[in-house]
Design an enzyme around this catalytic site. Structure first.
Site, PDB file in Angstrom:
ATOM      1  N   LYS A 153       0.842  -1.373   0.073  1.00 28.47           N
ATOM      2  CA  LYS A 153      -0.076  -0.141  -0.070  1.00 28.47           C
ATOM      3  C   LYS A 153       0.830   1.221   0.033  1.00 28.47           C
ATOM      4  CE  LYS A 153      -4.563  -1.386   1.919  1.00 28.47           C
ATOM      5  NZ  LYS A 153      -5.242  -0.878   0.769  1.00 28.47           N
ATOM      6  N   LYS A 261     -14.557  -6.931  -3.673  1.00 29.19           N
ATOM      7  CA  LYS A 261     -14.701  -7.171  -2.391  1.00 29.19           C
ATOM      8  C   LYS A 261     -16.370  -7.300  -2.062  1.00 29.19           C
ATOM      9  CE  LYS A 261     -10.748  -4.291  -0.760  1.00 29.19           C
ATOM     10  NZ  LYS A 261     -10.419  -3.555  -2.062  1.00 29.19           N
TER      11      LYS A 261
END
Length: 343
Positions: A153, A261
């Site tokens: 990230k 997701k």
């Protein structure tokens, strides 16, 4: 007749989870426990959890909507899929609870090689944002654990420092040893994105998630067309819940990948739709969890095995179960770079 009880729980992260939208230290979830008068002694449990500032259904009246939906399901006995398009986390919780009920109360939601414990699903190791030293230390931990696909990230520290970290990784491990994915969480601007994509491309990056903030379709389309490395959409898909709009988004932007997701992108029902539409357009996809507890993670892993299996080849984002100090027990085990279901 079906009955649904709602309970609430707050989970605590082992270490603060940093994203470009801020830092999470706790995670609040609602749990639906469904029973059926026709199946005494059997129950199904599903998790409904939103992410503040990210989920399209993270609204102040969430609990009231959840309660009203559960009363409706008790009356009808069915999940109202179309009504729940704007509320993916509620839909996902209901789908999970129903799946467990159908599985006679077993957490093995679907009869797949993964569900039978015959094969694991390869996952990526997740390295959270932090200082250079923190990220490098976390990366070393993942590599020692046996991961061959690592997701970084980025966007929290200076981009040049993040690039330096990636350079260090590539000096030690080539692309055949370690697959590198990066997630910018919309941290680049339309003005600097292409320059940064070109800088990253020198280091054999598999893909970059959401380089610029969502809702900039023309800019994102330009990036996807001209990019030197594959772009995966994630946040861009949130709130795009109607099939015709999904088609329009994919046709307008033409990404190389989409990342799904269930609690953000329409439950399993909505993700099925996304995957089919992407496949028709030659767009790849993979599935990840969204900081759910092990209840949600277990459901996502079984859904992933049913959707892409047997022998899921692309690493999936299912390693978040180790993030909490007080997670819910579930027969999920991470061994090397695979997640297994072992009852």
């Amino acid at each position: 007749m079906k009955h649904i009880e709602i309970s609430e729980r707050t989970l605590h992260f082992k270490q603060p989870a940093g994203t470009s939208r801020g830092v999470y230290t706790t995670r609040k979830s609602y749990y639906l426990t469904i029973t059926d008068d026709d199946r005494p002694g059997i129950k199904g449990v599903g998790e409904c959890a939103t992410l503040p500032d990210l989920s399209c259904d993270a609204v102040p009246e969430y609990f009231k909507i959840l309660s009203d939906v559960c009363r409706m399901v008790e009356q009808t006995g069915n999940i109202p899929y179309d009504i729940l398009r704007p509320y993916p986390s509620i839909l996902f919780g209901l789908e999970t609870a129903f799946a467990q009920l159908e599985a006679n109360g077993s957490t093995r939601l679907y009869n797949t090689p993964f569900g039978r414990g015959e094969e694991g699903i390869t996952i990526n190791g997740l390295v959270w944002m932090g200082t250079f030293e923190e990220m490098y230390s976390r990366l070393e931990t993942k590599l020692k654990a046996g991961f061959h696909c690592v997701k970084l990230k980025i966007g929290a520290i200076n981009f040049d420092k993040e690039l330096d970290l990636i350079k260090h990784i590539r000096e030690a491990f080539d692309k055949n040893t370690i697959e590198l994915r990066v997630d910018a969480n919309g941290g680049f601007s339309p003005d600097n994105a292409m320059e940064r994509l070109e800088a990253l491309a020198k280091y054999d990056i598999h893909s970059i998630e959401q380089p610029i903030k969502q809702h900039q379709w023309s800019e994102m389309a330009r990036l996807c067309k001209e990019t030197p490395l594959p772009i995966a959409l994630d946040e861009e898909l949130i709130g795009v819940n109607v099939k015709s709009m999904k088609e329009y988004l994919l046709d307008s932007i033409r990404p190389q990948y989409i990342i799904l997701k269930p609690s953000l992108h329409g439950g399993m029902y909505g993700c099925d739709e996304w995957i089919q539409l992407a496949k028709e357009r030659g767009i790849g996809s993979w599935i990840t969890s969204a900081l759910e507890s092990n209840v949600g993670l277990n459901a996502i892993a079984h859904y992933c095995a049913k959707t892409y299996g047997p022998s899921v080849s692309m690493p999936q984002g299912l390693g978040t179960g180790q993030l909490f100090t007080d997670n819910i027990d579930m027969p999920l085990v991470i061994d090397g770079d695979k997640i297994w279901y072992r009852e």
